[in-house]
Design an enzyme around this catalytic site. Structure first.
Site, PDB file in Angstrom:
ATOM      1  N   ILE B  14       0.679  -1.288  -0.278  1.00  0.00           N
ATOM      2  CA  ILE B  14      -0.041  -0.079   0.086  1.00  0.00           C
ATOM      3  C   ILE B  14       0.987   1.253  -0.037  1.00  0.00           C
ATOM      4  O   ILE B  14       0.819   2.227  -0.714  1.00  0.00           O
ATOM      5  CB  ILE B  14      -0.850   0.030   1.134  1.00  0.00           C
ATOM      6  N   GLY B  15       1.747   1.429   0.840  1.00  0.00           N
ATOM      7  CA  GLY B  15       2.767   2.614   0.822  1.00  0.00           C
ATOM      8  C   GLY B  15       3.249   2.508  -0.461  1.00  0.00           C
ATOM      9  O   GLY B  15       3.544   3.618  -0.995  1.00  0.00           O
ATOM     10  N   THR B  95       1.279   0.981   7.943  1.00  0.00           N
ATOM     11  CA  THR B  95       1.953  -0.146   8.244  1.00  0.00           C
ATOM     12  C   THR B  95       0.796  -1.208   8.452  1.00  0.00           C
ATOM     13  O   THR B  95      -0.362  -1.146   8.150  1.00  0.00           O
ATOM     14  CB  THR B  95       2.499   0.262   9.675  1.00  0.00           C
ATOM     15  N   LYS B 124      -6.259  -0.988   9.726  1.00  0.00           N
ATOM     16  CA  LYS B 124      -7.557  -1.191  10.418  1.00  0.00           C
ATOM     17  C   LYS B 124      -7.377  -1.497  12.172  1.00  0.00           C
ATOM     18  O   LYS B 124      -8.381  -1.260  12.847  1.00  0.00           O
ATOM     19  CB  LYS B 124      -8.239  -2.415   9.958  1.00  0.00           C
ATOM     20  N   VAL B 151     -11.840   0.348   5.074  1.00  0.00           N
ATOM     21  CA  VAL B 151     -13.076  -0.478   4.581  1.00  0.00           C
ATOM     22  C   VAL B 151     -13.294  -0.585   3.131  1.00  0.00           C
ATOM     23  O   VAL B 151     -13.410   0.501   2.656  1.00  0.00           O
ATOM     24  CB  VAL B 151     -14.349   0.150   5.271  1.00  0.00           C
ATOM     25  N   GLY B 206      -2.947 -16.582  -4.223  1.00  0.00           N
ATOM     26  CA  GLY B 206      -2.520 -15.475  -3.593  1.00  0.00           C
ATOM     27  C   GLY B 206      -3.647 -14.710  -3.162  1.00  0.00           C
ATOM     28  O   GLY B 206      -3.380 -13.467  -2.532  1.00  0.00           O
ATOM     29  N   LYS B 224     -13.971  -4.354   9.780  1.00  0.00           N
ATOM     30  CA  LYS B 224     -14.706  -3.448   8.925  1.00  0.00           C
ATOM     31  C   LYS B 224     -16.056  -2.916   9.806  1.00  0.00           C
ATOM     32  O   LYS B 224     -16.499  -1.968   9.481  1.00  0.00           O
ATOM     33  CB  LYS B 224     -14.602  -3.835   7.571  1.00  0.00           C
ATOM     34  N   GLY B 317      -5.866  -4.232  -3.179  1.00  0.00           N
ATOM     35  CA  GLY B 317      -4.744  -3.853  -4.355  1.00  0.00           C
ATOM     36  C   GLY B 317      -4.010  -2.644  -3.871  1.00  0.00           C
ATOM     37  O   GLY B 317      -4.670  -1.790  -3.028  1.00  0.00           O
TER      38      GLY B 317
END
Lengths: 343, 343
Positions: B14-15, B95, B124, B151, B206, B224, B317
């Site tokens: 994500i970073g 993170t 989350k 979410v 995956g 969530k 993603g």
């Protein structure tokens, strides 16, 4: 507290829905620091005017009982009169759609923007004919022009794309923008029936008009495609730019054959970034977010970062459409930096 | 031009997506009057710091080649160090999620808010444990705390409900908030297979983790649900408040029997206004907007005015999640009246 003086121009199903929702949401709006004082309401017969705010409960009652909201003293007063003569800040323009000339709606919107009033509307006509002119007029007069309710009723689509999806490059939008067509196609398959039988059912239920051509020929969908093209993609299109096929030639056999390969047929309106606008019956895989049934509307937005985002909601209805109008009103006054700092 | 000094804390998938999207959207942001200067990026091994803005292209390259973004001079420097020692305005906290203790993320977010930095996050863990504390901390320090990406990945849900649906009273939200479970249930029916076979396939692709319990036992969905309950409904819940059943006991036979009556089985998380939170496999009619297939996420929002609004999108993603983070960043700086007036 920011007091917003507003007019409701048009008091049919949607105008009444706006009045009801303003009554329902009075306390909520106060919590948001906003008080909406409706200084005038008009319908085709006349107006009711009170610079301190008309009694909306009484307006709804009078309309139900007498067929008009107008008080005796303002019979014959038009929306245009109200916009030009009564000082206020916000025009809620909810007169009927006229896609040929734009009708009274077009004159009302122009007059409102020229006199530096914000405009919030559900009226598709003026936006399919002179979108750019209206947008420019709003910019020149430093007021807001908001029209979430013109596409998909309660379904949030325009503000979703321009605000929430901000940062995404939008490649295309396609969807079901007409609940009547979706209802007819859904019921044809469910009832193993032809187009004409189900159309009769839809007319009986009030889902289709007695002259259904505006819906079933894809004209209504095309209007929404034009509004999305102009508002979200910054194009300058009219309904003549839309390749258009309706649903009148879709047969039960075609629906049945599609179902055997896991697909369904929907009337899909599409705007592509390359400028191609279309309305046509298209195959949609069952289980795809676009494959919703009944009178629902749905839009699938193709973006570079988020991929495909789909949103579904009720495309029509009095309170449903009022919900989008209220959302537009809130977006004007919640993000209004000047009033935030001053009040 | 408003120059925003930001840090990216965490440089996994994500970073890196955030870095890529900031590079892709540089010109767009400039058009919006915003320049994001990333003054520090950290991962588990260390940091790279430059008060004039690090080279994000070089960061992505170094991470791919050496396994860390850290330059030699900042090996061992943590996210917390960066937040406490480097002057900046915005912490992008991405993170990994730790739902037991909140992990480094919780400390990072608290330190950021305490030092009057805005926080935008996809993590989350801290939000399922101490949502109210974090929200209060943001309020007390007059900074923004935004978490759209926690979410549904790219699916816009929190900002949709709080901004676009403003004015609506939200009665409940239910949806598919875990793509892995949706994939397994979809494939079980398509392949006429049992849970274990399809789980193996999902692990191979995956889509599921080697230890899939976090997903298939409904824990991720419950997180969530807790975040939605706390953020949209103003509750103060933790994961212990969620009635939870996973998908491990769903059989092909059950899916097949459901299909014969026009329904499908989905793992549905739900928040009700009365405070009941649940996660369980539930029947959904085929053709209902919740009946989406594959790895998609979907949420159906029940409201008083608009009726039911449904939104669908990719739940995971790198760029998809970055899209929600970017939307949060834009919402902070586009609606920032002070900077709008000052700059």
């Amino acid at each position: 507290m920011k007091v917003v003086k507003a007019s409701i121009i048009g008091f049919g199903s949607i105008g009444q829905g706006v009045a009801k929702s303003l009554l329902m949401k009075k306390d909520y709006l106060k919590m948001e620091g906003i008080e909406i004082a409706v200084v005038a309401v008009t319908d085709s017969k006349g107006a009711v005017v009170d610079e301190n705010g008309v009694d909306l409960d009484a307006c709804l009652k009078r309309k139900a009982e007498t067929g008009t909201v107008a008080g005796k003293s303002h019979l014959g007063m038009t929306g245009l009169d109200v916009i030009q003569k009564i000082p206020h800040d916000l025009v809620i323009e909810v007169t009927p759609t006229d896609i040929v000339t734009g009708g009274a709606g077009l004159l009302n919107m122009k007059a409102a923007l020229q006199s530096k009033k914000h405009v919030v509307t559900s009226n598709k006509g003026p936006l399919t004919i002179q979108f750019k002119e209206l947008q420019d007029l709003a910019k020149r007069n430093n007021v807001e022009f908001k029209y979430e309710a013109t596409v998909g009723g309660a379904m949030p689509i325009i503000n979703l794309m321009t605000d929430i999806m901000a940062g995404n490059d939008i490649k295309s939008v396609k969807g079901i923008f007409n609940g009547t067509c979706n209802y007819i196609l859904t019921r044809m398959y469910e009832e193993k029936s032809g187009y004409s039988e189900i159309l009769t059912e839809a007319v009986d239920l009030g889902i289709a008009e007695t002259d259904p051509s505006y819906d079933v020929e894809g004209i209504d969908t095309a209007c929404k495609v034009v509004i999305l093209a102009n508002s979200v993609f910054g194009m300058n299109k009219t309904i003549q730019d839309v390749e258009r096929t309706g649903i009148t030639h879709v047969t039960y056999e075609a629906l049945e054959m599609s179902a055997r390969s896991g697909k369904t047929i929907k009337l899909i309106g599409e705007v592509r970034k390359d400028g191609r606008l279309s309305v046509a019956p298209r195959l949609v895989p069952i289980g795809h977010p676009l494959s919703v049934s009944g009178t629902l509307n749905v839009a699938a937005i193709q973006t570079d970062l988020a991929g495909e985002i789909t949103v579904t909601g009720k495309g029509a209805g009095s309170l449903e459409t009022a919900s989008s109008i209220l959302s537009d009103i809130l977006s004007i006054y919640r993000n209004d930096c000047v009033s935030k700092n001053v009040n």
